[in-house]
Design a protein around this motif. Structure first.
Motif: not given
Lengths: 118, 163
Positions: B67-77, B115-121
């Motif tokens: 359940t950890k986020t492997p990549v910082s920009w991937r939202r925690d499921p 290029r990826l747009l993020l909301i709250n990182g």
């Protein structure tokens, strides 16, 4: 369905994909902020998304869950949000010239992938 | 006869002896080859293992179980699992959120960098959960290089004009 943004009213029935590029003026400029403030008058599983050009395709969307007043409490082991969405390998606005090119007849670019919750 | 005695003596070995010498030579060669192969295989395994391991940040957890986020920009499921402690019968209230819009040049949700747009990182945006009749106050900070606006899909906005 009526889509209103607070400082700009979209026409009744305006689809979020339809005709907003270069027409919609309701933008928050870079390094600017805006506060949305409204009352939820419906219930259900919705989503929110960027409404500037097609940038919602590039990552700006998320789930909006509104519980109904008469919502029953189900005995379930979990309540999960599942968002299915198209995914392109190009930045969405880079795909628009081909989409709007004369003779394209409104054929949307074919997504490169389909994702679940990103 | 005398002249040929020396070579004869040298050659004069039992067939078994000759075979034994030959065998030990072949065994030695095989042994060296085997050791060499083992060293190469171990080296490759170590290299690959380290390479893949370091690339994954040393996380050897099963990605399906993690359940950890492997990549910082991937939202925690886990953020998309609704909490059972959310009170759907709570009196109407004002729920305040802040959405920071940012962009990165190299997000890769499906492995292809773009290029990826993020909301709250993170991508996708955070879940907003409320009850019917609640007031939603959402501060949107556009920290990108492009304009934006957030649309509340399908939501009636009766009476929201005053804003």
């Amino acid at each position: 369905m009526v889509h209103f943004l607070l400082e700009f009213v979209l026409n009744s029935g305006t689809n979020y994909m339809d005709g907003t590029y270069g027409i919609t003026q309701c933008s928050i400029a870079p390094n600017q902020s805006f506060t949305y403030n409204f009352t939820l008058q419906q219930s259900g599983t919705y989503w929110y998304h960027a409404h500037y050009a097609t940038t919602y395709q590039d990552g700006l969307f998320g789930p909006l869950i509104i519980h109904g007043r008469n919502e029953p409490t189900y005995k379930v082991s979990g309540d999960f949000i599942v968002m299915l969405h198209d995914w392109y390998h190009d930045f969405s606005t880079d795909l628009l010239p081909a989409f709007f090119a004369a003779g394209n007849a409104g054929v949307e670019p074919v997504p490169d992938n389909g994702l679940i919750n990103g | 006869m005398a002249m040929s005695s020396k070579p004869d003596a040298e050659i004069r070995q039992s067939p078994a002896e000759m075979d034994g010498n030959k065998r030990s030579f072949v065994t030695k060669k095989r042994c060296l080859l085997f050791v060499g192969a083992v060293v190469i295989v171990l080296g490759l395994a170590l290299g690959l293992g380290l390479g893949i391991g370091l690339r994954n940040g040393g996380n050897s957890e099963d990605p399906l179980q993690s359940t950890k986020t492997p990549v910082s920009w991937r939202r925690d499921p886990q953020e998309y699992v609704l909490s059972s402690s959310f009170d759907i019968h709570a009196p109407n209230t004002t729920r305040t959120y802040t959405l920071n819009l940012t962009e990165i040049p190299n997000g890769a949700p499906d492995g292809v960098s773009r290029r990826l747009l993020l909301i709250n990182g993170a991508f996708p945006g955070p879940a907003i959960e409320a009850n019917e009749g609640d007031r939603l106050v959402v501060h949107v900070n556009n920290l990108m290089t492009i304009p934006s606006a957030i649309h509340w899909h399908g939501q009636y906005q009766n009476g929201a004009f005053s804003a």
